[in-house]
Design a protein around this motif. Structure first.
Motif, PDB file in Angstrom:
ATOM      1  N   LEU A 131      93.372  66.563   6.545  1.00 24.15           N
ATOM      2  CA  LEU A 131      91.979  66.677   6.406  1.00 24.15           C
ATOM      3  C   LEU A 131      91.396  65.389   5.653  1.00 24.15           C
ATOM      4  N   ASP A 132      90.460  64.772   6.421  1.00 23.15           N
ATOM      5  CA  ASP A 132      89.970  63.298   5.870  1.00 23.15           C
ATOM      6  C   ASP A 132      88.486  64.032   5.143  1.00 23.15           C
ATOM      7  N   ILE A 133      88.351  63.799   3.929  1.00 19.26           N
ATOM      8  CA  ILE A 133      86.959  64.040   3.388  1.00 19.26           C
ATOM      9  C   ILE A 133      86.352  62.605   3.312  1.00 19.26           C
ATOM     10  N   PHE A 134      85.112  62.547   3.471  1.00 21.48           N
ATOM     11  CA  PHE A 134      84.530  61.372   3.156  1.00 21.48           C
ATOM     12  C   PHE A 134      83.340  61.658   2.495  1.00 21.48           C
ATOM     13  N   ILE A 135      83.036  61.071   1.458  1.00 19.42           N
ATOM     14  CA  ILE A 135      81.895  61.154   0.422  1.00 19.42           C
ATOM     15  C   ILE A 135      81.223  59.948   0.501  1.00 19.42           C
ATOM     16  N   GLY A 136      79.944  60.045   0.712  1.00 18.66           N
ATOM     17  CA  GLY A 136      79.021  58.887   0.859  1.00 18.66           C
ATOM     18  C   GLY A 136      77.255  59.180   0.569  1.00 18.66           C
ATOM     19  N   THR A 137      76.865  57.993   0.501  1.00 16.82           N
ATOM     20  CA  THR A 137      75.188  58.297   0.555  1.00 16.82           C
ATOM     21  C   THR A 137      74.661  57.293   1.574  1.00 16.82           C
ATOM     22  N   TYR A 138      73.490  57.996   2.171  1.00 17.52           N
ATOM     23  CA  TYR A 138      72.939  57.449   3.213  1.00 17.52           C
ATOM     24  C   TYR A 138      71.674  56.711   2.640  1.00 17.52           C
ATOM     25  N   TYR A 139      71.317  55.649   3.013  1.00 19.75           N
ATOM     26  CA  TYR A 139      70.039  54.864   2.545  1.00 19.75           C
ATOM     27  C   TYR A 139      69.408  54.631   3.894  1.00 19.75           C
ATOM     28  N   ASP A 140      68.195  55.189   4.053  1.00 17.90           N
ATOM     29  CA  ASP A 140      67.654  54.900   5.170  1.00 17.90           C
ATOM     30  C   ASP A 140      66.026  54.527   4.980  1.00 17.90           C
ATOM     31  N   GLN A 141      65.702  53.697   5.908  1.00 18.38           N
ATOM     32  CA  GLN A 141      64.249  53.335   5.931  1.00 18.38           C
ATOM     33  C   GLN A 141      63.666  53.943   7.242  1.00 18.38           C
ATOM     34  N   VAL A 142      62.355  54.618   6.934  1.00 16.24           N
ATOM     35  CA  VAL A 142      62.035  55.798   8.094  1.00 16.24           C
ATOM     36  C   VAL A 142      60.479  55.110   8.377  1.00 16.24           C
ATOM     37  N   ARG A 143      59.977  55.333   9.561  1.00 22.57           N
ATOM     38  CA  ARG A 143      58.682  54.973   9.919  1.00 22.57           C
ATOM     39  C   ARG A 143      58.261  55.938  10.859  1.00 22.57           C
ATOM     40  N   TYR A 144      56.928  56.009  10.780  1.00 24.68           N
ATOM     41  CA  TYR A 144      55.927  57.027  11.515  1.00 24.68           C
ATOM     42  C   TYR A 144      55.582  56.276  12.771  1.00 24.68           C
ATOM     43  N   THR A 145      55.706  56.593  13.911  1.00 28.01           N
ATOM     44  CA  THR A 145      54.987  56.158  15.173  1.00 28.01           C
ATOM     45  C   THR A 145      54.084  56.998  15.798  1.00 28.01           C
TER      46      THR A 145
END
Length: 178
Positions: A131-145
């Motif tokens: 079992l590989d447990i990956f703990i992380g954080t996503y950092y996103d730039q989002v735009r509306y089109t």
């Protein structure tokens, strides 16, 4: 605390919810791709097409090094398949705390812009009983089109911790073994 839900506050709440839902769809897409059938791979890739801009930059960083990188949703679907499906027999991506900061709503002139931070726990079960447990954080730039809605234009997943250990138990849920 009294919150007045005027038109502006309702618009902000709706935008935040739509943006947060991008990450939930992303998690679902990864897990679909990792079911590793032609139909589920296509379904996951279709979700990526919907939630990412066509030129989205997508990066995974571990220990300060960029280890995976793609440009656009189709390329990312291939990266996910290669990185996870060929290694694990099952995955589950769990999204935790999400914080959305809207810089500009779409009707305030030009495209809408926002950033989002989301916590992740991803569980990956290997055929070898690991079992590989990956703990992380996503950092996103989002735009509306216009016509497309909110989409992720830049995603960086940073691994903050994790663990690899033997997968305990068998194929059946413990409550079925009584």
């Amino acid at each position: 605390m009294v919150v007045f839900m005027d038109k502006e506050n309702l618009a902000l709440a709706a935008a935040r919810m739509e943006i947060e839902y991008l990450r939930r769809l992303y998690a679902r897409a990864c897990d679909l791709i990792c079911e590793n059938t032609a139909a589920t791979i296509a379904a996951g890739a279709d979700i990526f097409q919907r939630i990412f801009t066509t030129e989205a930059v997508i990066v995974v960083t571990i220990g300060g090094q960029d280890v995976l990188r793609a440009c656009g949703p189709a390329q990312w679907a291939g990266v996910v398949k290669d990185a996870l499906c060929d290694t694990f027999e099952a995955t589950q991506h769990l999204i935790g705390t999400q914080i959305v900061d809207i810089q500009r709503l779409p009707w305030e002139g030009g495209e809408g812009q926002a950033s989002m931070t989301s916590y992740l726990q991803a569980w990956h079960a290997g055929e070898d009983g690991i079992l590989d447990i990956f703990i992380g954080t996503y950092y996103d730039q989002v735009r509306y089109t216009q016509g497309l809605g909110w989409q992720i234009d830049h995603m960086r997943l940073v691994r903050t911790s994790g663990e690899v250990r033997p997968l305990a138990g068998g194929q059946q849920a413990s409550f079925l073994m009584r």
